[in-house]
Design a protein around this motif. Structure first.
Motif, PDB file in Angstrom:
ATOM      1  N   TRP A 171       0.989  -1.085  -0.113  1.00  0.00           N
ATOM      2  CA  TRP A 171       0.083   0.030   0.225  1.00  0.00           C
ATOM      3  C   TRP A 171       0.754   1.053  -0.126  1.00  0.00           C
TER       4      TRP A 171
ATOM      5  N   THR B  32      -1.372   7.226   9.075  1.00  0.00           N
ATOM      6  CA  THR B  32      -0.801   7.797   7.917  1.00  0.00           C
ATOM      7  C   THR B  32      -2.074   7.531   6.612  1.00  0.00           C
ATOM      8  N   ASP B  33      -2.966   6.771   6.870  1.00  0.00           N
ATOM      9  CA  ASP B  33      -4.131   6.635   5.997  1.00  0.00           C
ATOM     10  C   ASP B  33      -5.413   6.067   6.616  1.00  0.00           C
TER      11      ASP B  33
ATOM     12  N   PHE C 282      -7.200   2.963   5.262  1.00  0.00           N
ATOM     13  CA  PHE C 282      -6.548   1.633   5.007  1.00  0.00           C
ATOM     14  C   PHE C 282      -7.474   0.590   5.510  1.00  0.00           C
TER      15      PHE C 282
END
Length: 297
Positions: free
Chosen positions: A19, A99-100, A103
């Protein structure tokens, strides 16, 4: 371990893509710097094992930090025993979602955290070792091996691709197959690849001759797990590693090197596979053995 998203209609295991794939490189958003990056790894995971080996071979212990996660993973993902000293996270999933937030895949190791930017930069495991070997070259220890020499890169890349598809990932394709056809296809690839490597190592100490390279680092973690886990747990039971004289001698030759031996933890390896992967081993019982002498000459 829910692999529904990674299983095709024909019962074949199709590994999720990486990813986070940003490169750590000079001139980029995340340039190489001592003390800036931290690898999150598991002694149990073969993909993470590569990064630990390379970090030690190249003498980067004081340049790139490491956090080792617990070998037993549950629905929350990899646990960080005692909490992460850098981020305070208790589970690796916290860094993924920081971070995301969107996800939704498996939280995998290895991955690299940029402490200055406060984000995960990469979980692209094939690239992480190459980055340590190239972008961090200015900080390699004196006398460290050149694991990715320019003159051999095309040959290394070609062999790495075969090792990945036929063996590194091949054992997973066999173990996670949900149809006989998918299993037969995968296990055939595994032992065809082992046979080719056995022949290749009949007249040379390492895969590309007399010196260690990235290819040896990529092959070793699978060999280290083969008889202890893959032979039984993943049904790769046609032959054992110890039934291949050249490969078994080669595996012990690598194990004798401290960077390989000191990062090989058979307790973590067995507990992770047999306890975590209840889809294959519902009872979670960790078998005794096999009794193998990795220090034999």
């Amino acid at each position: 371990m829910d692999l529904a998203r990674e299983t095709s209609d024909t019962g074949r295991f199709v590994r999720q893509p990486n990813w986070f794939t940003t490169r750590i490189e000079e001139g980029g958003e995340h340039p190489p710097e001592p003390g800036r990056y931290r690898i999150y790894a598991s002694y149990a995971c073969p993909w993470a094992h590569r990064s630990l080996i390379v970090r030690e071979l190249l003498g980067l212990q004081d340049v790139v930090g490491v956090t080792i996660v617990d070998p037993i993973r549950d629905e929350r993902g990899w646990r960080i025993p005692g909490g992460d000293p850098v981020t305070g996270a208790e589970f690796l999933s916290e860094l993924y979602l920081a971070t995301d937030p969107g996800f939704e895949g498996r939280y995998t190791v290895p991955c690299v955290w940029d402490a200055k930017a406060g984000v995960l930069v990469t979980n692209d495991y094939p690239q992480i070792t190459l980055t340590l070997e190239t972008a961090f070259a200015p900080w390699h220890a004196e006398g460290a091996p050149d694991l990715y020499p320019v003159a051999l890169r095309a040959e290394i890349d070609e062999l790495n691709d075969r090792i990945f598809h036929g063996l590194n990932n091949g054992v997973y394709r066999a173990g996670f197959a949900t149809s006989q056809e998918a299993y037969e296809e995968a296990v055939t690839d595994v032992f065809d690849t082992l046979g080719a490597l056995e022949r290749r190592l009949a007249d040379r100490p390492y895969l590309h001759g007399d010196a260690l390279t990235e290819s040896d680092v990529r092959l070793y973690p699978t060999l280290a797990r083969f008889d202890a886990v893959y032979h039984s747990h993943f049904k790769c039971s046609v032959r054992r590693l110890t039934d291949h004289p050249a490969l078994w001698a080669y595996a012990r030759r690598l194990y004798a090197i401290p960077a390989f031996r000191d990062t090989t933890d058979f307790d973590h390896i067995k507990r992770h596979y047999f306890v975590t992967q209840r889809n294959i081993n519902p009872t979670g019982i960790v078998p005794r053995g096999p009794e193998i002498d990795w220090t034999a000459p």
